[in-house]
Enzyme design. Structure first.
Site, PDB file in Angstrom:
ATOM      1  N   LYS A 220       3.346   2.922   1.928  1.00 57.85           N
ATOM      2  CA  LYS A 220       3.217   4.608   2.343  1.00 57.85           C
ATOM      3  C   LYS A 220       3.817   4.821   3.644  1.00 57.85           C
ATOM      4  O   LYS A 220       3.534   3.904   4.523  1.00 57.85           O
ATOM      5  CB  LYS A 220       1.684   4.523   2.088  1.00 57.85           C
ATOM      6  N   ASP A 248       6.884   6.372   0.619  1.00 58.60           N
ATOM      7  CA  ASP A 248       5.920   7.604   0.154  1.00 58.60           C
ATOM      8  C   ASP A 248       5.312   8.165   1.224  1.00 58.60           C
ATOM      9  O   ASP A 248       4.532   7.523   1.783  1.00 58.60           O
ATOM     10  CB  ASP A 248       5.163   7.079  -1.006  1.00 58.60           C
ATOM     11  N   GLU A 274       9.759   9.367  -1.381  1.00 62.50           N
ATOM     12  CA  GLU A 274       8.740  10.234  -2.244  1.00 62.50           C
ATOM     13  C   GLU A 274       7.928  11.110  -1.656  1.00 62.50           C
ATOM     14  O   GLU A 274       7.369  10.902  -0.602  1.00 62.50           O
ATOM     15  CB  GLU A 274       7.918   9.154  -2.826  1.00 62.50           C
ATOM     16  N   GLU A 301       4.219  13.805  -8.895  1.00 59.43           N
ATOM     17  CA  GLU A 301       2.858  13.386  -9.031  1.00 59.43           C
ATOM     18  C   GLU A 301       1.961  14.680  -8.999  1.00 59.43           C
ATOM     19  O   GLU A 301       0.958  14.667  -9.542  1.00 59.43           O
ATOM     20  CB  GLU A 301       2.537  12.407  -8.293  1.00 59.43           C
ATOM     21  N   ASP A 324       3.282  12.750 -14.127  1.00 59.21           N
ATOM     22  CA  ASP A 324       1.933  12.045 -13.998  1.00 59.21           C
ATOM     23  C   ASP A 324       1.251  12.459 -15.303  1.00 59.21           C
ATOM     24  O   ASP A 324       1.264  13.655 -15.627  1.00 59.21           O
ATOM     25  CB  ASP A 324       1.169  12.800 -12.945  1.00 59.21           C
ATOM     26  N   HIS A 351       4.415   8.508 -11.669  1.00 60.93           N
ATOM     27  CA  HIS A 351       3.504   7.956 -10.986  1.00 60.93           C
ATOM     28  C   HIS A 351       2.295   7.369 -11.719  1.00 60.93           C
ATOM     29  O   HIS A 351       1.956   7.884 -12.884  1.00 60.93           O
ATOM     30  CB  HIS A 351       3.063   9.191 -10.454  1.00 60.93           C
ATOM     31  N   GLU A 382       5.383   2.889 -12.191  1.00 62.20           N
ATOM     32  CA  GLU A 382       4.446   2.460 -11.004  1.00 62.20           C
ATOM     33  C   GLU A 382       3.229   1.735 -11.424  1.00 62.20           C
ATOM     34  O   GLU A 382       2.637   1.868 -12.505  1.00 62.20           O
ATOM     35  CB  GLU A 382       3.738   3.914 -10.389  1.00 62.20           C
TER      36      GLU A 382
END
Lengths: 431, 431
Positions: A220, A248, A274, A301, A324, A351, A382
C-alpha cells in the site's frame, strides 16, 4: 417445484480496525463487514443460498436494508424457473425501474442485487452438486451468453463477439479443468503491505510470502512519499531485484500527482500501480497510464459496473483489470466483465481480501481459465490471509496457488457460529 | 452556541404511477417519493433544516436508512462551527472512509450525504434570513472556493481556476440580482411530453406551454420510433417550425442506436437530445455527440458526482449540462459542478420535475447567473407543473420564468400536512 420462503439478512461486523489489518491510504481503520443474505426455499433438499456484500463498517446496516428491499422479487416465487434462466432473472431484478433510480446500476442498490444474484447462484450450484467455477465452465457458449446483460456494451462487445470468444474456449476445457485441479490458480499476497504495519512486520511477512510460494506481493502506498520510498526499498531488498512487487494507492492521488509519485517509485520497478485516483475517472486513468508507461495501471475493485470496465478498456486506461466479486451485480455482471477483458486482451487479476472476497472471486478466475481465455499468463488472484476461518469452505492455498474448491456452491457461506458471534449489536466483539 | 438534537427522517411517497405522470421510456410507472430529512437544534430560534432525496418509489426506505446512517456526524454536535465552515463540514462527511466504501461518492449513500448537506444549508440560509441563491451569491469568491472539494478535479479545475471565474463574476452582481428579482430565470416545460399521454393531451399541453410563456418544451422518446416520429411531428405542427423542442430518451439506447434514432428525428429539429444512453458512459456520449452533430447532447440528472461531469466536459460529450439538486452530495458538490461548466463554457440547464426538484434546483441556477457565469444565454430551468402544492414555498412561475424565491432557506420544506398524509404505510393514498 419449490418456492422461495425467505430472504434473511444479517449485519455482520469484524473488529479489524483494532489491529490495523487492512489499513491503507484511503481506509485507515476498516471494520471488515458483511451484509449477509440467505435465501431459503420449501424444497425438501434443504439447500440454502448464501452470499453477501462486503463493506468496511459503518453503513453495513444500509447495505442490509438494500438487500431487504429485494424480497419482493424473490419471496413466494417458484425458484426453478428463476434458476433455469438466470439471465432473465438477473435482467428482471436489475431492470426494476423504481429501484434502478437509486443508482442506476451502482452503489448500495447495485451491490444488493449482486448479493441476491450470488445467493441464487449458490442454490443453483449446490443443487447441481458443483462448485460455481465448474458449473459455469461446463455451460455451453450459448448458455453463458444468455446470462449476460449486453445493454450499454454493444459498441464494445456484442453477443456475437461473446459467442466467438466462448466458442474458441471450448477446445481444451477438460485438460484445463484437470490442470487446475492438479496445480491450482496462482495467487499473490497483500498481507505484507498494509500501511499500518511496521517495517519489521513488512519484512517478516514479505519473507513469509516468498517462503509460501507466492509469485508477487503488493504494498500500500500514497499517504507519504518518503515512507513509501523507505518501505518499497526495504521490500525490494528483502525479495530481491526481480520479484514482482505491485503498489496500491487506494484512490489517493490527483492525476498529475499520481504520475509524479509513481515516477519517484519507478526505480523499485513496480509490477503495477493500482487505484491511482478516483475509480470513476476513466480519462484520468488513461492520462496516468500514458504518463507512467511502461509501468502498468491496474484498477477495478471499485469499478461500479460493466460500463466502467468497458470504458477503461476502450480508453487504454488499464493493463490489468481487477474485478471484485461483490462490487457489481454478481456472477452475471462479472461474466460480462470477463468477456470484456477477453475481447480487449487484458488480463484479469481479481481484487480479494476483506472478508470472504478470496473465497468468492476465485470461482470467476477459474471459470475464466477453463472456459473463457484459457490462459494463466499474467494472471494472479489476490490473497490476504485473514478471516478465512469463518467460512464453511475456506480457501485452500498451496504453494502460493488457490486450489479449486470442490464443494458445491459459491463458497460465500459463513459458519453459523461466526455469524452468531459477529452479528452487529452496536459494539465490537473483542476476541 | 446550539447543538443538533435530532436528524429525523420520513419515507414519503406520492401515488403518481396511477396517472402515468412522469412516465418515460425507462421509467414506466414512477411513484414520486422523497426520503425526507429534518435537522433540529436546541437553539431558541426554532429553525429546522429540511431537505430530501428524490426517488421514484420502491427503495425509498433504503434511501431513508442511508440518511439515518449519517446521524453520528450530526446529532449532539455544536452546529455553529459546522455552519461557519460548510466546506470542512462537507469534506468531513464525504470523507468518512467506512461510509465511502458504499459508493465511493455515488448512489444511495452519496445522495444521503446530499440530503444532510442541503438540510444544513437550509438552517444556514434561514438563520441568515436569505434564500439560498442569495446567500451564495453574496459570498466572496474566496468563501465560495472554500466550499468545494477539489479532490479528483485538479486536472480540469483548480482552486485558482475557480477563484478566477468567481472574481470575474463579482462585477455586476447587484445589477443581475435586481434583474433576476424583476424578470426571473427562464424555464422550459416537460409537462406535454410524457410517454404515457395521448396525442390529444400532448397537443393541449403544448399549446398551454406556449400560452404560458415557456420558451421550450421537451418530449420523451425512445420506446418506439414510429410513435416518436408521430408525436414529434404533432408537437412541431402545434408549436411551429422555430419553437425549441428538446427530446429525452432517458438512457434507453445503445450508442449506435442513439445515433440512428436521432437522425430519424432530425427533420423535426430537436433542441437537444437528453440522456441518450447510460449516464456512466462518457465515451459513449462523446461518440453520440460526434455522430449527431450539430444536434446537441445533454445529460446529467443521473451523473453521480463531479468526476462524471468533469469527464463529460473533457471529452466534449455534452453541450448542455443538466445538474440535479439531489443526485449528488448537495449544494457543495453542485457548486463544483457549476464551476466546471463555467470553466468549459457549457451552459447549465438543470433537471427538475419529480417532487420538489424545481423548488430545489432554481437556487443553483440563480446563483450561477448572479455570481458565476453572469449570463442567461442558452440557459433554462426545467419545469413540470406537478406536486408543488406540497411545499411551504412553492415555485413561482410567471410568463414561463422562475421568479426567485425570497423566503429564507433552500425551499425544500414540505407542508406538515402533506408529510403526514403521504408518509408511506405500505400502500398508496388515493386522492
Amino acid at each position: 417445484m419449490s418456492r422461495i420462503t425467505a430472504l434473511e439478512t444479517t449485519d455482520i461486523r469484524f473488529p479489524t480496525s483494532l489491529s490495523l489489518d487492512g489499513s491503507d491510504a484511503m481506509n485507515p481503520d476498516p471494520d471488515y463487514s458483511a451484509a449477509y443474505a440467505v435465501i431459503r426455499t420449501d424444497a425438501a433438499d434443504g439447500v440454502e443460498g448464501h452470499a453477501f456484500v462486503f463493506t468496511i463498517g459503518r453503513g453495513n446496516d444500509v447495505q442490509v436494508a438494500a438487500i431487504d428491499a429485494l424480497a419482493g422479487h424473490l419471496v413466494g416465487r417458484e425458484i426453478e424457473p428463476m434458476l433455469d434462466d438466470m439471465g432473465a432473472t438477473f435482467r428482471e431484478i436489475i431492470g426494476d425501474s423504481q429501484l434502478r433510480w437509486l443508482g442506476p446500476e451502482k452503489g448500495v442498490m447495485h451491490m444488493a442485487i449482486g448479493a441476491v444474484t450470488n445467493a441464487l447462484w449458490d442454490i443453483k450450484a449446490k443443487r447441481a452438486g458443483l462448485p460455481l467455477w465448474q458449473l459455469l465452465a461446463r455451460m455451453t457458449p450459448e448458455e453463458l451468453v444468455a446470462l449476460v446483460d449486453f445493454r450499454y456494451l454493444t459498441n464494445a462487445l456484442t453477443p456475437e463477439d461473446a459467442l466467438e470468444i466462448l466458442r474458441a474456449g471450448v477446445a481444451g476445457r477438460d485438460e484445463r479443468e484437470a490442470e487446475l485441479l492438479a496445480t491450482g490458480y496462482p495467487g499473490y499476497t497483500t498481507s505484507p503491505g498494509w500501511l499500518g504495519y511496521s517495517d519489521e512486520k513488512l519484512e517478516r511477512l514479505a519473507l513469509e510470502a516468498l517462503a509460501d510460494g507466492f509469485t508477487q506481493i503488493k504494498l500500500k502506498v500514497g499517504a507519504d512519499l518518503d515512507d513509501d520510498i523507505r518501505r518499497f526499498r526495504k521490500a525490494r531488498e528483502v525479495v530481491g531485484p526481480d520479484f514482482p512487487i505491485a503498489i496500491d494507492a487506494n484512490q489517493r492521488w490527483e492525476v498529475s500527482e499520481a504520475i509524479e509519485w509513481v515516477k519517484a517509485l519507478a526505480e523499485f520497478n513496480p509490477a503495477w500501480v493500482e487505484e491511482p485516483t478516483s475509480p470513476d475517472d476513466i480519462l484520468g486513468h488513461a492520462e496516468i497510464a500514458r504518463g507512467i508507461a511502461p509501468i502498468r495501471v491496474a484498477t477495478g475493485e471499485h469499478a461500479q459496473n460493466r460500463m466502467i470496465f468497458k470504458q477503461l478498456l476502450q480508453a487504454n486506461a488499464i493493463e490489468v483489470m481487477q474485478i471484485d466479486a461483490v462490487r457489481v451485480a454478481g456472477v452475471n455482471e462479472n461474466i460480462a466483465n470477463l468477456l470484456l477483458a477477453a475481447k480487449f486482451g487484458v488480463p484479469v487479476c481479481p481484487h480479494a481480501g476483506g472478508v470472504g472476497l478470496c473465497e468468492a472471486v476465485q470461482h470467476l478466475s477459474m471459470f475464466d481459465f477453463v472456459a473463457v481465455t484459457g490462459t494463466l499468463e499474467g494472471r494472479l488472484i489476490e490473497f490476504v490471509d485473514h478471516l478465512h476461518e469463518h467460512f464453511v469452505v475456506p480457501t485452500d492455498i498451496q504453494g502460493g496457488s488457490y486450489m479449486p474448491p470442490t464443494a458445491p456452491g459459491v463458497s460465500m457461506e459463513m459458519k453459523a457460529e461466526s455469524i452468531a458471534k459477529y452479528t452487529w449489536k452496536g459494539e465490537h466483539v473483542i476476541d
